[in-house]
Enzyme design. Structure first.
Site, PDB file in Angstrom:
ATOM      1  N   GLU A  72      -6.630  -0.279   5.556  1.00  0.00           N
ATOM      2  CA  GLU A  72      -7.259  -0.037   6.870  1.00  0.00           C
ATOM      3  C   GLU A  72      -7.004  -1.223   7.812  1.00  0.00           C
ATOM      4  O   GLU A  72      -6.987  -1.075   9.016  1.00  0.00           O
ATOM      5  CB  GLU A  72      -8.773   0.195   6.719  1.00  0.00           C
ATOM      6  CG  GLU A  72      -9.154   1.521   6.061  1.00  0.00           C
ATOM      7  CD  GLU A  72      -9.096   2.723   7.019  1.00  0.00           C
ATOM      8  OE1 GLU A  72      -9.316   2.558   8.223  1.00  0.00           O
ATOM      9  OE2 GLU A  72      -8.823   3.841   6.533  1.00  0.00           O
ATOM     10  N   HIS A  80      -4.952   6.591   0.663  1.00  0.00           N
ATOM     11  CA  HIS A  80      -4.536   5.348   1.329  1.00  0.00           C
ATOM     12  C   HIS A  80      -3.416   4.631   0.564  1.00  0.00           C
ATOM     13  O   HIS A  80      -2.652   3.870   1.144  1.00  0.00           O
ATOM     14  CB  HIS A  80      -5.707   4.363   1.411  1.00  0.00           C
ATOM     15  CG  HIS A  80      -6.695   4.646   2.500  1.00  0.00           C
ATOM     16  ND1 HIS A  80      -7.512   5.741   2.504  1.00  0.00           N
ATOM     17  CD2 HIS A  80      -7.010   3.941   3.622  1.00  0.00           C
ATOM     18  CE1 HIS A  80      -8.293   5.712   3.571  1.00  0.00           C
ATOM     19  NE2 HIS A  80      -8.008   4.624   4.269  1.00  0.00           N
ATOM     20  N   CYS A 128      -8.563  13.452   0.901  1.00  0.00           N
ATOM     21  CA  CYS A 128      -9.314  12.273   0.494  1.00  0.00           C
ATOM     22  C   CYS A 128      -9.630  12.444  -0.987  1.00  0.00           C
ATOM     23  O   CYS A 128     -10.300  13.414  -1.367  1.00  0.00           O
ATOM     24  CB  CYS A 128     -10.606  12.196   1.322  1.00  0.00           C
ATOM     25  SG  CYS A 128     -11.701  10.853   0.820  1.00  0.00           S
ATOM     26  N   ASP A 144     -10.056  13.077   6.276  1.00  0.00           N
ATOM     27  CA  ASP A 144     -10.200  11.951   5.347  1.00  0.00           C
ATOM     28  C   ASP A 144     -11.291  11.050   5.919  1.00  0.00           C
ATOM     29  O   ASP A 144     -11.706  11.196   7.075  1.00  0.00           O
ATOM     30  CB  ASP A 144      -8.868  11.189   5.247  1.00  0.00           C
ATOM     31  CG  ASP A 144      -8.958   9.981   4.310  1.00  0.00           C
ATOM     32  OD1 ASP A 144      -9.619  10.080   3.261  1.00  0.00           O
ATOM     33  OD2 ASP A 144      -8.378   8.929   4.636  1.00  0.00           O
ATOM     34  N   SER A 145     -11.703  10.091   5.115  1.00  0.00           N
ATOM     35  CA  SER A 145     -12.686   9.125   5.591  1.00  0.00           C
ATOM     36  C   SER A 145     -12.084   8.208   6.666  1.00  0.00           C
ATOM     37  O   SER A 145     -12.806   7.645   7.478  1.00  0.00           O
ATOM     38  CB  SER A 145     -13.168   8.268   4.421  1.00  0.00           C
ATOM     39  OG  SER A 145     -12.053   7.682   3.777  1.00  0.00           O
ATOM     40  N   CYS A 149      -5.882   7.939  -4.433  1.00  0.00           N
ATOM     41  CA  CYS A 149      -6.523   7.757  -3.134  1.00  0.00           C
ATOM     42  C   CYS A 149      -5.409   7.852  -2.098  1.00  0.00           C
ATOM     43  O   CYS A 149      -4.342   7.262  -2.272  1.00  0.00           O
ATOM     44  CB  CYS A 149      -7.189   6.387  -3.091  1.00  0.00           C
ATOM     45  SG  CYS A 149      -7.662   5.849  -1.443  1.00  0.00           S
TER      46      CYS A 149
HETATM   47  N1  DGL Z   1      -8.662   8.032   1.438  1.00  0.00           N
HETATM   48  C1  DGL Z   1      -9.818   8.029   0.583  1.00  0.00           C
HETATM   49  C2  DGL Z   1      -9.449   8.607  -0.771  1.00  0.00           C
HETATM   50  O1  DGL Z   1      -8.413   9.242  -0.885  1.00  0.00           O
HETATM   51  C3  DGL Z   1     -10.423   6.720   0.270  1.00  0.00           C
HETATM   52  C4  DGL Z   1     -11.047   5.891   1.245  1.00  0.00           C
HETATM   53  C5  DGL Z   1     -12.510   5.688   1.101  1.00  0.00           C
HETATM   54  O2  DGL Z   1     -12.998   5.018   0.172  1.00  0.00           O
HETATM   55  O3  DGL Z   1     -13.145   6.172   1.987  1.00  0.00           O
HETATM   56  O4  DGL Z   1     -10.174   8.439  -1.708  1.00  0.00           O
END
Ligand code: DGL
Length: 269
Positions: free
Chosen positions: A153, A189, A75, A12-13, A187
């Site tokens: 985050e 997160h 992600c 993931d990012s 997402c």
């Molecule tokens: N976890 C990433 C997603 O599922 C999002 C975070 C980002 O914008 O990098 O889209």
């Protein structure tokens, strides 16, 4: 019965993909997992498609070099640009879109589904397109929620956080007013904000976690392909990040119990 003891790779990012890792560890407790969070470059969701693809390719190659047997792009943003995009991932891998949409279409009774995700994911239109493909009669209401990732985050995930609640009302009241009975957390997160989200949309809306759905889908694919690990001891989780391991530990602690788990800073090429 065939078996494969190599680890599963997840990337993931940032820390959001750990929602997929939590579910993987619950349903496949004996599997080894390597996780990469590209924390030096998070967020991806505000970047262009070309940039996201380039980053995703580097993330994928890093895990491939660790000899993973399967990769989850945990992600939503990466998955949304990967749809129909096999260039960097010809091998065995999944994103989150397909499993998440299937789960949402199964969950929705009134055929009104809300989708929240990063700006890049919503802009790609991939959730909406796939929902319409699977269930043409479903109405889809989409909303990008760019403030949710920085809130997560930075640890603003506790119930009663006024800042998170204010953004949740701003983003979600319009979807709630459309009468949705299912909401895709597109997402990875966002499940960390489930309580805050629930306080706005109410208990009668099903929340679909993209990370958890991708983990369940991975289990199904690995099982069908005879690639599950048949060890009896507990699997090992190793975490990599591209920025400070200490900062990663702080954010990741909101997602999983980190006791005894090694975190290493790495660089990508
Ligand atoms: N976890 C990433 C997603 O599922 C999002 C975070 C980002 O914008 O990098 O889209």
């Amino acid at each position: 019965m065939s078996t494969d003891n190599r680890p599963i790779g997840v990337f993931d990012s940032g820390v959001g993909g750990l929602t997929a890792v939590s579910e993987l560890r619950r349903i496949l407790p004996n599997e080894d997992i390597v996780y990469l969070g590209d924390t030096a470059r998070v967020p991806y969701g505000t970047k262009s498609r070309e940039t996201i693809l380039r980053y995703a390719e580097q993330d994928y190659d890093f895990l491939k070099n660790l000899d993973v047997k399967f990769t989850i792009a945990a992600c939503g943003t990466v998955s949304s640009v990967m749809v129909g995009e096999n260039a960097f991932a010809p091998d065995f891998c999944t994103g989150v879109i397909q499993p998440t949409v299937e789960a949402a279409c199964n969950a929705s009774k009134n055929k009104k589904i809300g989708v929240i995700a990063t700006s890049a994911s919503i802009r790609s239109g991939c959730y909406e397109r796939l929902i319409k493909q699977i269930s043409p009669e479903t109405d889809v209401y989409s909303k990008s929620c760019p403030m949710f990732v920085p809130l997560v985050e930075n640890g603003y995930t506790y119930r009663g956080c006024e800042a998170a609640a204010a953004f949740a009302r701003e983003y979600l009241i319009p979807l709630k007013s459309e009468g949705i009975d299912t909401l895709i957390l597109g997402c990875t997160h966002y499940p960390l904000l489930s309580q805050t989200i629930r306080d706005v949309v109410g208990n009668d809306v099903s929340l679909i976690s993209s990370g958890a759905e991708a983990a369940r889908y991975a289990k199904k694919l690995l099982g069908e392909s005879g690639l599950l690990n048949r060890k009896s001891e507990a699997g090992i989780l190793k975490l990599y990040c591209t920025d400070s391991a200490e900062l990663f530990r702080e954010s990741a602690a909101h997602f999983i119990d980190l006791e005894g788990i090694e975190i290493e800073k790495c660089s990508l090429r």
